[in-house]
Design an enzyme around this catalytic site. Structure first.
Site, mmCIF file in Angstrom:
data_model
loop_
_atom_site.group_PDB
_atom_site.id
_atom_site.type_symbol
_atom_site.label_atom_id
_atom_site.label_comp_id
_atom_site.label_asym_id
_atom_site.label_seq_id
_atom_site.Cartn_x
_atom_site.Cartn_y
_atom_site.Cartn_z
ATOM 1 N N LYS A 168 5.351 2.020 -3.092
ATOM 2 C CA LYS A 168 5.214 3.365 -3.676
ATOM 3 C C LYS A 168 5.418 3.225 -5.177
ATOM 4 C CE LYS A 168 4.475 7.640 -2.387
ATOM 5 N NZ LYS A 168 3.718 8.158 -1.233
ATOM 6 N N THR A 171 -4.820 13.314 5.599
ATOM 7 C CA THR A 171 -3.401 13.487 5.944
ATOM 8 C C THR A 171 -3.211 14.793 6.719
ATOM 9 O OG1 THR A 171 -2.876 12.305 3.917
ATOM 10 C CG2 THR A 171 -1.063 13.419 5.024
ATOM 11 N N SER A 183 -7.109 5.573 4.003
ATOM 12 C CA SER A 183 -7.167 4.727 2.803
ATOM 13 C C SER A 183 -7.531 3.293 3.199
ATOM 14 C CB SER A 183 -5.815 4.713 2.080
ATOM 15 O OG SER A 183 -5.682 5.838 1.241
ATOM 16 N N LYS A 232 5.514 3.491 8.316
ATOM 17 C CA LYS A 232 4.317 4.304 8.543
ATOM 18 C C LYS A 232 3.080 3.413 8.639
ATOM 19 C CE LYS A 232 4.069 7.473 5.609
ATOM 20 N NZ LYS A 232 3.925 8.669 4.777
ATOM 21 N N ASN A 279 -2.711 18.921 -1.386
ATOM 22 C CA ASN A 279 -3.682 18.205 -0.562
ATOM 23 C C ASN A 279 -3.327 18.235 0.928
ATOM 24 O OD1 ASN A 279 -4.186 15.233 0.717
ATOM 25 N ND2 ASN A 279 -5.968 15.968 -0.380
ATOM 26 N N GLN A 331 7.153 4.008 3.808
ATOM 27 C CA GLN A 331 5.756 3.566 3.875
ATOM 28 C C GLN A 331 5.596 2.285 4.701
ATOM 29 O OE1 GLN A 331 3.635 5.590 1.605
ATOM 30 N NE2 GLN A 331 2.009 4.885 2.967
ATOM 31 N N LYS A 338 0.857 -1.189 0.000
ATOM 32 C CA LYS A 338 0.000 0.000 0.000
ATOM 33 C C LYS A 338 0.885 1.227 0.000
ATOM 34 C CE LYS A 338 -3.997 2.116 0.566
ATOM 35 N NZ LYS A 338 -3.742 2.811 -0.723
ATOM 36 N N GLY A 364 -3.074 8.301 -4.179
ATOM 37 C CA GLY A 364 -2.456 9.512 -4.726
ATOM 38 C C GLY A 364 -1.201 9.919 -3.975
ATOM 39 N N ASP A 365 -0.516 10.895 -4.516
ATOM 40 C CA ASP A 365 0.640 11.539 -3.868
ATOM 41 C C ASP A 365 0.859 12.810 -4.695
ATOM 42 O OD1 ASP A 365 2.926 10.983 -1.771
ATOM 43 O OD2 ASP A 365 3.976 11.709 -3.528
#
Ligand code: NDP
Length: 450
Positions: free
Chosen positions: A126, A210, A382, A114, A242, A111, A90, A165-166
């Site tokens: 990623k 976020t 998410s 996290k 964002n 990630q 993810k 997204g990013d």
């Protein structure tokens, strides 16, 4: 330093000599988990750290597309499936010209930790492309997304790998990506991607998550350190995407005075407090430049960004929230912010502070909310979106927001407890790494040599 850690760090640097961002991310984790590694001499025989710094899989592919003039263009696509120990891979997709394998690997590595901190069953990944969405028409964006997904769809799935997204990938791009996935696979697997529109399987609060999560974490950190809440505090936020926009929204809801925001061209400074609705109009609706804020508020000052320097960190503030990109806050910036009396840094972006900047803040008693923990609210929400997709059910805004707030409180507690357990005071950078590494190392030992 522990000899085993030193050996792995040396080997990782040598093997990834052309990947400075990746090595920086590994270095930050490995140098802070020493107390745990000291307690586990068996890690060396199991090559536990060597396996942890090696991605399970890297996918690299060609992305051909045709621009509005009929010219064929070619970009590079990537997906790094770094670690699936505790759940499907993810992590977001980034479309930006700076994307390369080093940046993809650093983001995927971050990630893993996290996602482990969220307490939810998600592994680390990623992906992205060196495609630049700036200045492209809607049709060009759609054609690019369709070509990107035509290859990516072979490698993902709701129980395999779930992108989101990013930077450069927002609601519009997610829509085109999901549409192409559904068309090729001929099934409604909404849980294959998150950040979807509310009309077709998205979750309430995902857009805000976020930024809101960052502020929930900041509030917990301030409270635990005898600072009053955010009310009345001055806040500066880099970026106006964002993460930055919704961090601003929640900070304002808690009574903070947000005086500055930025984009890749420069920063605006409005001492009376920014009008967020105007910024949303410029950035979310018109996709414009932050400088356009001056058209409505002539009293605002604008500082142009020159080279790598970020003028926003010259502004006096109580709380600084770097929410734009990696390594955007350097040692020089840390010195200026500290001299100006900053009390806390909240990393909304991934690895926004250089290693030297973080060390300077910690040495000077400035609180640091590390990215892995502080910006984990996005991926946590998410995961809540994935759960709703599996249940074929929707939760209300209040329900998801409450879950997000509870998750951020728990993440803060994990960071705090781990730091205290090893007598590291309020070093939450180390606390976050230790808490997540401890969980992951147990899962690794349990699953055998894979
Ligand atoms: P967006 O694309 O929505 O926004 C990025 C913002 O940062 C834009 O305002 C952009 O300006 C600005 N920016 C980019 N590069 C620079 C630079 N070198 N100097 C100053 N400003 C810059 O991205 P997100 O808000 O989604 O992501 C921001 C950061 O947060 C990234 O590090 C991302 O990995 C991280 N993150 C995002 C999550 C999410 O849920 N979206 C979750 C967790 C982390 P411009 O408009 O000029 O391009």
């Amino acid at each position: 330093m522990n000899a085993y850690l030193e050996k792995v760090l040396g080997e990782t640097k040598a093997k990834n000599a052309n990947e400075p961002e990746f090595f920086q991310a590994v270095d930050e984790v490995l140098t802070t988990i020493e107390p745990v590694v000291n307690e586990h001499p068996e890690f060396s025989k199991l090559a536990l750290l060597e396996r942890m710094v090696e991605p399970e899989r890297i996918i690299a592919f060609r992305v051909p597309w045709v621009d509005d003039n009929g010219q064929t263009r070619v970009n590079r696509g990537f997906r790094v499936q770094f670690n699936g120990l505790i759940g499907p891979y993810k992590g977001g997709l980034r479309f930006d010209p700076s994307v390369n394998i080093s940046i993809m690997k650093f983001l995927a590595f971050e990630q893993i930790f996290k996602n482990a901190l969220t307490g939810l069953p998600i592994g680390g990944a990623k992906g992205g492309s060196d495609f630049d969405p700036k200045g492209k028409s809607d049709n060009e964006i759609m054609r690019f997304c369709q070509s990107f997904m035509t290859e990516l769809q072979r490698h993902i799935g709701p129980d395999v790998d779930v992108p989101a997204g990013d930077i450069g990938v927002g609601a519009r791009e997610i829509g085109y990506l999901y549409g192409q996935y559904r068309r090729i696979r001929n099934c409604y697997e909404a849980g294959v991607i998150t950040g979807k529109g509310l009309e077709y399987g998205g979750s309430l609060v995902r857009k805000e998550a976020t930024g809101y999560g960052l502020i929930y974490f900041m509030r917990e950190m301030l409270n635990a350190n005898n600072y009053q809440c955010l009310s009345g505090k001055t806040v500066t936020i880099s970026g106006s995407g964002n993460v930055a926009i919704y961090a601003c929204e929640k900070a304002q809801m808690m009574g903070a005075n947000v005086v500055a925001m930025s984009d890749s061209n420069g920063c605006i400074y409005h001492p009376d407090g920014l009008n967020l609705e105007e910024i949303k109009e410029i950035k979310e609706v018109r996709r414009g430049r932050i400088k356009e804020y001056l058209n409505r508020y002539a009293e605002t000052r604008y500082f142009e960004k020159k080279g790598n320097e970020s003028p926003i960190w010259n502004i006096k503030t109580d709380i600084a929230l770097p929410c734009a990109t990696q390594n955007e806050l350097t040692l020089e910036d840390a010195k200026k912010l500290t001299a100006n009396g900053v009390i806390a840094i909240g990393e909304g972006a991934n690895m926004p502070c250089t290693k030297e900047a973080t060390e300077y803040f910690l040495a000077n008693k400035v609180l640091v909310a590390p990215a892995k923990a502080a910006n984990a609210g996005g991926v946590a929400t998410s995961a809540i979106e994935m759960s709703q997709n599996s249940m074929r059910y929707y939760l209300s805004f209040e329900e998801v927001d409450q879950m997000l707030e509870n998750i951020m409180k728990d993440i803060f507690k994990s960071c705090k407890n781990s730091a205290e357990k090893y007598n590291l005071g309020n070093n939450y950078v180390a606390g976050a790494n230790i808490a997540s590494f401890t969980k992951l190392s147990k899962a690794m030992e349990a699953q055998g040599i894979i």
